[in-house]
Motif scaffolding. Structure first.
Motif, PDB file in Angstrom:
ATOM      1  N   LYS A 250      40.490  49.639  44.577  1.00 17.38           N
ATOM      2  CA  LYS A 250      41.736  50.048  44.090  1.00 17.38           C
ATOM      3  C   LYS A 250      42.699  49.325  44.621  1.00 17.38           C
ATOM      4  N   LYS A 251      43.085  49.460  45.823  1.00 14.46           N
ATOM      5  CA  LYS A 251      43.996  49.004  46.458  1.00 14.46           C
ATOM      6  C   LYS A 251      44.333  47.136  46.591  1.00 14.46           C
ATOM      7  N   LEU A 252      43.795  46.487  45.494  1.00 15.80           N
ATOM      8  CA  LEU A 252      44.172  45.511  45.825  1.00 15.80           C
ATOM      9  C   LEU A 252      44.632  44.577  44.272  1.00 15.80           C
ATOM     10  N   SER A 253      45.365  44.339  44.361  1.00 13.08           N
ATOM     11  CA  SER A 253      46.860  43.610  43.371  1.00 13.08           C
ATOM     12  C   SER A 253      44.654  42.926  42.188  1.00 13.08           C
ATOM     13  N   ALA A 254      45.099  42.730  40.618  1.00  8.77           N
ATOM     14  CA  ALA A 254      44.620  42.249  40.168  1.00  8.77           C
ATOM     15  C   ALA A 254      44.340  40.897  40.481  1.00  8.77           C
ATOM     16  N   LYS A 255      44.869  40.067  40.597  1.00 11.67           N
ATOM     17  CA  LYS A 255      44.682  38.892  41.503  1.00 11.67           C
ATOM     18  C   LYS A 255      43.984  38.871  42.742  1.00 11.67           C
ATOM     19  N   LYS A 256      43.981  38.909  43.383  1.00 12.50           N
ATOM     20  CA  LYS A 256      43.776  38.905  44.724  1.00 12.50           C
ATOM     21  C   LYS A 256      42.223  39.706  44.625  1.00 12.50           C
ATOM     22  N   ARG A 257      42.117  40.639  43.299  1.00 10.27           N
ATOM     23  CA  ARG A 257      40.561  40.981  43.181  1.00 10.27           C
ATOM     24  C   ARG A 257      39.815  39.653  42.238  1.00 10.27           C
ATOM     25  N   ASP A 258      40.890  39.190  41.500  1.00 11.99           N
ATOM     26  CA  ASP A 258      39.862  37.937  41.145  1.00 11.99           C
ATOM     27  C   ASP A 258      39.463  36.501  41.768  1.00 11.99           C
ATOM     28  N   LEU A 259      40.506  36.158  43.420  1.00  8.07           N
ATOM     29  CA  LEU A 259      40.411  36.263  44.389  1.00  8.07           C
ATOM     30  C   LEU A 259      38.772  35.768  45.372  1.00  8.07           C
ATOM     31  N   LEU A 260      38.994  37.112  45.489  1.00  2.34           N
ATOM     32  CA  LEU A 260      37.859  37.354  46.300  1.00  2.34           C
ATOM     33  C   LEU A 260      36.422  37.747  45.101  1.00  2.34           C
TER      34      LEU A 260
ATOM     35  N   VAL B 161      34.023  43.411  42.571  1.00  2.00           N
ATOM     36  CA  VAL B 161      32.386  43.190  41.424  1.00  2.00           C
ATOM     37  C   VAL B 161      32.374  44.478  40.529  1.00  2.00           C
ATOM     38  N   ALA B 162      32.121  45.108  40.285  1.00  2.00           N
ATOM     39  CA  ALA B 162      32.125  45.842  39.271  1.00  2.00           C
ATOM     40  C   ALA B 162      33.320  46.286  39.226  1.00  2.00           C
ATOM     41  N   LYS B 163      34.876  46.342  39.194  1.00  2.00           N
ATOM     42  CA  LYS B 163      35.460  45.982  38.907  1.00  2.00           C
ATOM     43  C   LYS B 163      36.214  45.162  38.297  1.00  2.00           C
ATOM     44  N   VAL B 164      36.230  43.953  38.366  1.00  2.00           N
ATOM     45  CA  VAL B 164      36.401  42.357  38.209  1.00  2.00           C
ATOM     46  C   VAL B 164      35.167  43.317  36.765  1.00  2.00           C
ATOM     47  N   SER B 165      34.398  42.544  36.819  1.00  2.00           N
ATOM     48  CA  SER B 165      33.532  42.943  35.903  1.00  2.00           C
ATOM     49  C   SER B 165      33.781  43.350  34.777  1.00  2.00           C
ATOM     50  N   ARG B 166      33.949  45.145  34.998  1.00  2.00           N
ATOM     51  CA  ARG B 166      34.660  46.011  33.409  1.00  2.00           C
ATOM     52  C   ARG B 166      36.113  45.091  32.978  1.00  2.00           C
ATOM     53  N   ASP B 167      37.296  45.219  34.083  1.00  2.00           N
ATOM     54  CA  ASP B 167      37.684  44.687  33.850  1.00  2.00           C
ATOM     55  C   ASP B 167      37.992  43.791  32.147  1.00  2.00           C
ATOM     56  N   ARG B 168      36.908  42.749  32.757  1.00  2.00           N
ATOM     57  CA  ARG B 168      37.284  41.317  31.465  1.00  2.00           C
ATOM     58  C   ARG B 168      36.693  41.829  31.080  1.00  2.00           C
ATOM     59  N   LEU B 169      35.967  42.494  30.312  1.00  2.00           N
ATOM     60  CA  LEU B 169      35.211  43.254  29.447  1.00  2.00           C
ATOM     61  C   LEU B 169      36.624  43.630  29.093  1.00  2.00           C
ATOM     62  N   CYS B 170      37.247  44.859  29.718  1.00  2.00           N
ATOM     63  CA  CYS B 170      38.434  44.832  28.297  1.00  2.00           C
ATOM     64  C   CYS B 170      39.258  43.922  28.136  1.00  2.00           C
ATOM     65  N   GLU B 171      39.778  43.139  29.207  1.00  2.00           N
ATOM     66  CA  GLU B 171      40.439  41.949  27.849  1.00  2.00           C
ATOM     67  C   GLU B 171      40.106  41.609  27.423  1.00  2.00           C
ATOM     68  N   GLY B 172      38.800  41.151  27.835  1.00  2.00           N
ATOM     69  CA  GLY B 172      38.007  40.085  26.631  1.00  2.00           C
ATOM     70  C   GLY B 172      37.591  40.916  25.309  1.00  2.00           C
ATOM     71  N   GLU B 173      35.936  40.736  26.010  1.00  2.00           N
ATOM     72  CA  GLU B 173      35.128  41.097  24.403  1.00  2.00           C
ATOM     73  C   GLU B 173      35.472  42.853  23.582  1.00  2.00           C
ATOM     74  N   TRP B 174      36.503  43.911  24.898  1.00  2.00           N
ATOM     75  CA  TRP B 174      36.438  45.322  24.107  1.00  2.00           C
ATOM     76  C   TRP B 174      37.860  44.900  22.915  1.00  2.00           C
ATOM     77  N   GLU B 175      38.792  44.611  24.086  1.00  2.00           N
ATOM     78  CA  GLU B 175      39.639  44.172  23.729  1.00  2.00           C
ATOM     79  C   GLU B 175      39.902  43.457  21.905  1.00  2.00           C
ATOM     80  N   ALA B 176      39.112  42.744  21.973  1.00  2.00           N
ATOM     81  CA  ALA B 176      39.187  41.747  21.025  1.00  2.00           C
ATOM     82  C   ALA B 176      38.326  42.783  19.592  1.00  2.00           C
ATOM     83  N   LYS B 177      37.215  44.111  20.108  1.00  2.00           N
ATOM     84  CA  LYS B 177      36.380  44.747  19.297  1.00  2.00           C
ATOM     85  C   LYS B 177      37.656  45.361  18.646  1.00  2.00           C
ATOM     86  N   TYR B 178      38.672  46.064  19.460  1.00  2.00           N
ATOM     87  CA  TYR B 178      39.212  47.293  19.229  1.00  2.00           C
ATOM     88  C   TYR B 178      40.643  46.882  19.461  1.00  2.00           C
TER      89      TYR B 178
END
Length: 232
Positions: A80-90, A170-187
């Motif tokens: 929660k303290k990291l930017s999305a870019k930093k989370r992706d890199l880590l 890992v959990a945050k990036v995994s969930r965010d990628r679902l939100c931005e990909g599969e779930w966004e496309a679905k709804y």
């Protein structure tokens, strides 16, 4: 004071601020729990954490991560303290360095059936059981995982244990990628990629206009006035 002197003063203030931040970070020993249990002859220590507990939409997601003994991951912290870019890199670094990693998912329907606390625990259990290396000790962010493996619940674990922080990322990036990909496309009309399922103004407005989807947590919506009429 001249413009040059003002700039120099600003640079000094920025440097002093950065030094203080670095000192604060270095004073937190993110491997103290790992070392403690390695010294007790535990070999494979898994950090476990979950994300999405407070969302109105989608799965609660947990991760379990086993890192090599003594590995120091620079910049790893509470997701929660990291930017999305930093989370992706880590995330990429953790994927490359981890001895084992697993992600567990529990959907909205199950959350409604067993409640969010039990669903978060179930997601953690799935993550632990999915590891390709069996852990002999768990460090868990303020929870208890329903497995026989010895474990320690750590308050604010994602800010105090590198293994838990890695699982948080890992959990945050995994969930965010679902939100931005599969779930966004679905709804696409709900803005899932933007608010990630949390109760933002945009999300509440779209719920009021369109009603909930099958992926919305009905138990979370019952007290939301804006969707009362669409639920009952």
């Amino acid at each position: 004071m001249s413009g040059r002197n003002l700039l120099a003063a600003a640079v000094r203030r920025r440097k002093d601020s950065m030094d203080a931040e670095e000192i604060e970070q270095s004073s937190r020993d993110l491997l103290k729990y790992e070392r403690e249990y390695i010294e007790k002859d535990y070999r494979y220590i898994a950090g476990v954490d979950e994300v999405g507990r407070g969302c109105l939409f989608g799965d609660v997601v947990a991760a379990a991560v086993i890192l090599p003994e003594g590995l120091v991951l620079e910049g790893v912290d509470d997701s929660k303290k990291l930017s999305a870019k930093k989370r992706d890199l880590l995330y990429d670094v953790i994927m490359e360095q981890a001895l084992a990693m697993s992600v567990g998912y529990v959907d909205a329907r199950t959350i409604d059936e067993i409640n969010i606390k039990q669903a978060a625990r179930l997601a953690m259990k799935k993550a632990v059981l999915g590891l390709t290396i069996a852990p002999d000790f768990l460090l868990v962010d303020a929870e208890r995982v329903d497995v026989t493996v010895p474990q320690l619940a750590i308050i604010k674990g994602d800010a105090n244990s590198q293994s838990i922080a890695a699982a948080s990322i890992v959990a945050k990036v995994s969930r965010d990628r679902l939100c931005e990909g599969e779930w966004e496309a679905k709804y696409p009309e709900y803005g899932i990629a933007i608010h990630k399922g949390y109760a933002t103004k945009l999300h509440r407005e779209q719920l009021a206009a369109l009603g909930p989807t099958p992926m919305h947590r009905r138990s979370f919506l019952k007290n939301m006035e804006v969707v009362q009429q669409t639920l009952f």
